[in-house]
Design an enzyme around this catalytic site. Sequence first.
Site, PDB file in Angstrom:
ATOM      1  N   HIS A   9       0.558  -1.548  -0.281  1.00 29.73           N
ATOM      2  CA  HIS A   9      -0.003  -0.245   0.135  1.00 29.73           C
ATOM      3  C   HIS A   9       0.959   1.584   0.280  1.00 29.73           C
ATOM      4  CE1 HIS A   9       0.759  -0.003   4.725  1.00 29.73           C
ATOM      5  NE2 HIS A   9       0.026   1.473   4.413  1.00 29.73           N
ATOM      6  N   HIS A  48       7.716  -1.509   2.327  1.00 29.35           N
ATOM      7  CA  HIS A  48       7.434  -0.811   1.866  1.00 29.35           C
ATOM      8  C   HIS A  48       8.478   0.267   1.575  1.00 29.35           C
ATOM      9  CE1 HIS A  48       4.289  -1.675   3.371  1.00 29.35           C
ATOM     10  NE2 HIS A  48       3.950  -1.420   4.187  1.00 29.35           N
TER      11      HIS A  48
HETATM   12  C1  BG6 Z   1       2.008  -2.658   7.300  1.00 27.72           C
HETATM   13  C2  BG6 Z   1       3.169  -3.276   8.431  1.00 27.72           C
HETATM   14  O1  BG6 Z   1       2.324  -3.081   6.280  1.00 27.72           O
HETATM   15  O2  BG6 Z   1       2.116  -1.121   7.542  1.00 27.72           O
HETATM   16  C3  BG6 Z   1       2.295  -2.004  10.139  1.00 27.72           C
HETATM   17  O3  BG6 Z   1       2.445  -4.634   8.029  1.00 27.72           O
HETATM   18  C4  BG6 Z   1       2.230  -0.957  10.043  1.00 27.72           C
HETATM   19  O4  BG6 Z   1       3.243  -2.840  11.244  1.00 27.72           O
HETATM   20  C5  BG6 Z   1       2.372  -0.440   8.259  1.00 27.72           C
HETATM   21  O5  BG6 Z   1       2.206  -0.139  10.931  1.00 27.72           O
HETATM   22  C6  BG6 Z   1       2.348   1.268   8.139  1.00 27.72           C
HETATM   23  O6  BG6 Z   1       1.231   1.927   7.120  1.00 27.72           O
HETATM   24  P1  BG6 Z   1       0.532   2.807   7.618  1.00 27.72           P
HETATM   25  O7  BG6 Z   1       0.087   3.220   6.235  1.00 27.72           O
HETATM   26  O8  BG6 Z   1       0.371   3.052   8.451  1.00 27.72           O
HETATM   27  O9  BG6 Z   1       1.945   4.075   7.291  1.00 27.72           O
END
Ligand code: BG6
Length: 427
Positions: free
Chosen positions: A155, A217
Amino acid sequence: MKTKLLIFGVTGDLSRRKLLPALQAILKTDQFDDLEIIGISRRQITAGDVLDGAVTEKLSSKFSPFTMDVANEDDYRRLKDSLELNGDGQVLAYLSVPPGASSQIIELLGKTGINTPNVKLLLEKPFGMDYTSAVEMNERISQYFDETHVYRIDHYLAKEMAQNIVAFRRSNALFSHVWNNQAIEKIEVVASETLGLEGRNDFYEQTGALRDVLQGHLMQLLSLVLLDLPEDFSWQNVSALRRRALEQLQLATVENACRAQYRGYAEEAGNPGSLTETFASVTLYSDAPQWQNVSFVLATGKALDKKTTEIRIHFRKFHEAQGNVLALRIQPDEAVEMEFFAKKPGYENQLETRKLAFTYDADTTLPDAYEHVIVDAIRSRKSLFPSSEEILASWKVLQPILDAWQMDDTLPAMYEPGSATHSICRA
Ligand code: BG6
């Protein structure tokens, strides 16, 4: 086109926090009235049960439950009968399930024929736990699904500001000219979080910061910064460009990596002596000619002083009294900021740091990353989804660290909850 979205794991945390709210927002636009949502769970539920009542009438009317045991083949046959797979609509099977559960679901979907050309498979990370398991997972998927129908979700790629990295690089001549090692000496990609475990003990104990956030990410964000932008750039080819940028990275070395754990984590996780890192950082280099001798510092951690994700591009100095940093803030307060020196107003010849900034107007609502992901999957636009090769390239780069850490049974360095990212791993 008529779309049935099957959500496996609809009662889970992700569904409650991200998926259903994103669906709610999408439905509100009235552009997706052909969408039906089928929540798969062991017991009969409504959208309101998952969203604790904070559910719109529209989502409720589009949501229907399907009760089944995801380990039972006969239940998949029943599911198949309810889907009318021979019609002209499409089915999206979204797997929002714990790691380890997806393999079996993919296999049973395939074995029972819920893998016709109008079925798309949407997968949540983790995509394997290391290079070898990621290869195995890809093989399992390709046994039953054609790659063109597989949508792996990262995402972070779908965050509005992440999409802006390429738009911004491509459309602004000033930055195209300096996007190389002549002008840039270091790039930092940092994601810090204030939250700790949040009850995800088992998952996190097996995963840790490197696998959970850095491998997917942060590597994906880095690839958007590094990718080559050909003149005939098209969004359709962006995955191949990201892949090339990842494949050009040199293998990581453990000497250039660091892990740490926030104090209190091991007790919270119920595993005294846990070696799991809640903070990880690594410095990488690329073999691409335009990036030779530029260091890429990736860092992420939980229980830190602030929630922020930022890419910082450090420009080379012509002499010591200089220092420019371009910050691409992915979240929150999405922005592009150039830090620069200016003369301080007054009689003295003093300098001060100022910012040139781009931010969105206060009344701009940015779509959530999960809205982008769902909309693009419905519309068969694959540019926001990492390919199997991208995932493998990223694991390959980091594998030397995973191997070294697995062999090392010394406790990670400790940091106090609420620490600043730059204060950790500074030994
Ligand atoms: C997820 C992780 O993919 O991304 C989590 O598994 C993390 O540990 C999260 O907290 C963070 O996503 P965002 O969009 O809140 O920065």
